[in-house]
Write a protein that holds these residues in place. Structure first.
Motif, mmCIF file in Angstrom:
data_model
loop_
_atom_site.group_PDB
_atom_site.id
_atom_site.type_symbol
_atom_site.label_atom_id
_atom_site.label_comp_id
_atom_site.label_asym_id
_atom_site.label_seq_id
_atom_site.Cartn_x
_atom_site.Cartn_y
_atom_site.Cartn_z
ATOM 1 N N GLY A 198 -33.591 -7.518 -15.494
ATOM 2 C CA GLY A 198 -33.873 -7.285 -16.907
ATOM 3 C C GLY A 198 -33.230 -8.338 -17.783
ATOM 4 O O GLY A 198 -33.829 -8.818 -18.753
ATOM 5 N N LEU A 199 -31.980 -8.714 -17.440
ATOM 6 C CA LEU A 199 -31.316 -9.789 -18.166
ATOM 7 C C LEU A 199 -32.069 -11.102 -17.991
ATOM 8 O O LEU A 199 -32.238 -11.865 -18.949
ATOM 9 C CB LEU A 199 -29.873 -9.935 -17.664
ATOM 10 N N GLY A 200 -32.534 -11.366 -16.772
ATOM 11 C CA GLY A 200 -33.298 -12.578 -16.531
ATOM 12 C C GLY A 200 -34.574 -12.617 -17.350
ATOM 13 O O GLY A 200 -34.932 -13.662 -17.928
ATOM 14 N N MET A 201 -35.274 -11.493 -17.431
ATOM 15 C CA MET A 201 -36.494 -11.424 -18.242
ATOM 16 C C MET A 201 -36.193 -11.695 -19.714
ATOM 17 O O MET A 201 -36.917 -12.448 -20.385
ATOM 18 C CB MET A 201 -37.144 -10.051 -18.082
ATOM 19 N N ALA A 202 -35.120 -11.088 -20.219
ATOM 20 C CA ALA A 202 -34.765 -11.269 -21.620
ATOM 21 C C ALA A 202 -34.401 -12.722 -21.916
ATOM 22 O O ALA A 202 -34.831 -13.291 -22.936
ATOM 23 C CB ALA A 202 -33.598 -10.353 -21.979
ATOM 24 N N LEU A 203 -33.621 -13.342 -21.038
ATOM 25 C CA LEU A 203 -33.241 -14.740 -21.234
ATOM 26 C C LEU A 203 -34.458 -15.658 -21.195
ATOM 27 O O LEU A 203 -34.614 -16.547 -22.044
ATOM 28 C CB LEU A 203 -32.237 -15.165 -20.164
ATOM 29 N N ALA A 204 -35.324 -15.448 -20.207
ATOM 30 C CA ALA A 204 -36.488 -16.320 -20.055
ATOM 31 C C ALA A 204 -37.428 -16.200 -21.247
ATOM 32 O O ALA A 204 -37.837 -17.210 -21.831
ATOM 33 C CB ALA A 204 -37.225 -15.991 -18.759
ATOM 34 N N LEU A 205 -37.777 -14.984 -21.627
ATOM 35 C CA LEU A 205 -38.699 -14.802 -22.745
ATOM 36 C C LEU A 205 -38.056 -15.230 -24.064
ATOM 37 O O LEU A 205 -38.724 -15.787 -24.942
ATOM 38 C CB LEU A 205 -39.154 -13.343 -22.815
ATOM 39 N N GLY A 206 -36.745 -14.985 -24.217
ATOM 40 C CA GLY A 206 -36.055 -15.435 -25.419
ATOM 41 C C GLY A 206 -36.032 -16.946 -25.525
ATOM 42 O O GLY A 206 -36.249 -17.515 -26.602
ATOM 43 N N GLY A 207 -35.792 -17.621 -24.408
ATOM 44 C CA GLY A 207 -35.799 -19.081 -24.414
ATOM 45 C C GLY A 207 -37.155 -19.647 -24.725
ATOM 46 O O GLY A 207 -37.288 -20.608 -25.503
ATOM 47 N N VAL A 208 -38.198 -19.067 -24.149
ATOM 48 C CA VAL A 208 -39.560 -19.526 -24.443
ATOM 49 C C VAL A 208 -39.908 -19.262 -25.897
ATOM 50 O O VAL A 208 -40.519 -20.097 -26.567
ATOM 51 C CB VAL A 208 -40.565 -18.837 -23.505
ATOM 52 N N GLY A 209 -39.500 -18.087 -26.404
ATOM 53 C CA GLY A 209 -39.758 -17.791 -27.818
ATOM 54 C C GLY A 209 -39.079 -18.779 -28.743
ATOM 55 O O GLY A 209 -39.644 -19.200 -29.760
ATOM 56 N N LEU A 210 -37.848 -19.186 -28.387
ATOM 57 C CA LEU A 210 -37.134 -20.185 -29.185
ATOM 58 C C LEU A 210 -37.861 -21.524 -29.155
ATOM 59 O O LEU A 210 -38.002 -22.194 -30.179
ATOM 60 C CB LEU A 210 -35.714 -20.342 -28.651
ATOM 61 N N ALA A 211 -38.359 -21.902 -27.978
ATOM 62 C CA ALA A 211 -39.073 -23.166 -27.855
ATOM 63 C C ALA A 211 -40.369 -23.149 -28.653
ATOM 64 O O ALA A 211 -40.761 -24.163 -29.259
ATOM 65 C CB ALA A 211 -39.366 -23.457 -26.382
ATOM 66 N N ILE A 212 -41.069 -22.015 -28.674
ATOM 67 C CA ILE A 212 -42.336 -21.925 -29.399
ATOM 68 C C ILE A 212 -42.112 -21.881 -30.897
ATOM 69 O O ILE A 212 -42.806 -22.542 -31.678
ATOM 70 C CB ILE A 212 -43.126 -20.679 -28.945
ATOM 71 N N GLY A 213 -41.120 -21.101 -31.332
ATOM 72 C CA GLY A 213 -40.957 -20.852 -32.754
ATOM 73 C C GLY A 213 -40.194 -21.906 -33.522
ATOM 74 O O GLY A 213 -40.331 -22.009 -34.749
#
Length: 300
Positions: free
Chosen positions: A123-138
């Protein structure tokens, strides 16, 4: 299974990572510099794959052929078409990071549709990965407008959703590529004729360059690198093979910087590191319902 990878297998994985990373750059050149319409480029790639693997279609018709065609289209033509649209305005480096969202999205869909149980580490891995991608997109930067990166993310979303159901297909991975090429051609050819224009003008303006991009994407990447990867996956333990695919986004950033002049800003760097760490956690943790190659399958 062997407990360690020989140098030959490491060399093959290096080839696969280089091919996948270069393919993002090559696709950027095809749809941006050469001006090939993205859906048309998808058609050319699918037709090339189908031409090489066509004999596999004649061996045996798989069970539940409509489902095979639907899933095959989603993980190839549908996913690729959206990413090619995104690459018209997004940089290869940013798209490489967006592609990392495939692993957490695959796990998320496995939770919803396959009853996958995810404990706190994954769950932590999912949160980190999606958060990082969201930061890159936004984050505003020269990596491309959010719309282009949004299309790239949509491509990963479609591919991740379909890859969850690949396990239910009784068809070899290379044979699936052949049927996927057929499905993509049947869908994308009418789509490019109806929605795009200037296809042949773009090809005739730089025929050798266009042919080089298509042959690289279809033969070297789809047939060569993908087949070599799946063959290694069948021979060696997933824990040895799959983590090595994390080299692809790093090489994508490097190639994008060197070959297309991508500018790397801090939000992209931080987002990329977050996503890489998150995906590494997801890949290392065992899964009960999905294969590891589905988590880190080639995205483009």
């Amino acid at each position: 299974m062997p407990r360690s990878l020989p140098l030959s297998a490491l060399g093959i994985m290096l080839f696969c990572n280089v091919a996948w990373a270069m393919n993002v750059v090559v696709s950027k050149i095809a749809v941006s510099t050469l001006g090939l319409p993205p859906l048309f480029y998808t058609v050319l790639r699918s037709a090339t794959v189908l031409a090489v693997l066509f004999p596999l279609l004649l061996r045996q018709r798989p069970d539940r052929l409509p489902l095979v065609l639907a899933i095959g289209f989603a993980i190839t033509g549908g996913s690729f078409g959206l990413q090619f649209i995104g690459l018209q305005t997004a940089s290869p480096s940013a798209v490489g990071i967006v592609n990392l969202s495939g692993a957490p999205l695959t796990v998320l869909f496995a939770i919803i549709f396959l009853g996958e149980e995810v404990r706190w580490r994954r769950g932590l891995g999912m949160a980190l990965a999606l958060g990082g991608v969201g930061l890159a997109i936004g984050a505003p930067s020269e990596a491309g407008d959010p719309v282009g990166l949004g299309f790239a993310f949509a491509g990963v979303l479609v591919g991740a959703f379909a890859s969850v159901f690949v396990k239910r297909l009784e068809v070899e991975s290379v044979t699936l590529q052949a049927w996927a090429g057929l499905a993509s051609l049947l869908v994308m050819l009418p789509a490019t004729l109806a929605l795009e224009s200037g296809q042949w003008e773009a090809v005739s303006a730089a025929p050798l360059a266009a042919a080089g991009c298509v042959l690289f994407a279809g033969v070297v990447v789809s047939v060569g690198a993908h087949s070599a990867y799946f063959r290694l996956f069948q021979t060696y333990d997933a824990n040895l093979v799959v983590p090595l695919t994390l080299l692809t986004p790093l090489l994508t950033i490097a190639f994008g910087t060197l070959l297309t002049g991508d500018t790397i800003h801090w939000p992209l760097i931080v987002g990329g590191i977050m996503a890489l760490v998150g995906v590494a956690i997801i890949v290392i943790r065992p899964s009960r319902t999905i294969f590891k190659w589905q988590l880190m399958r080639p995205k483009i």
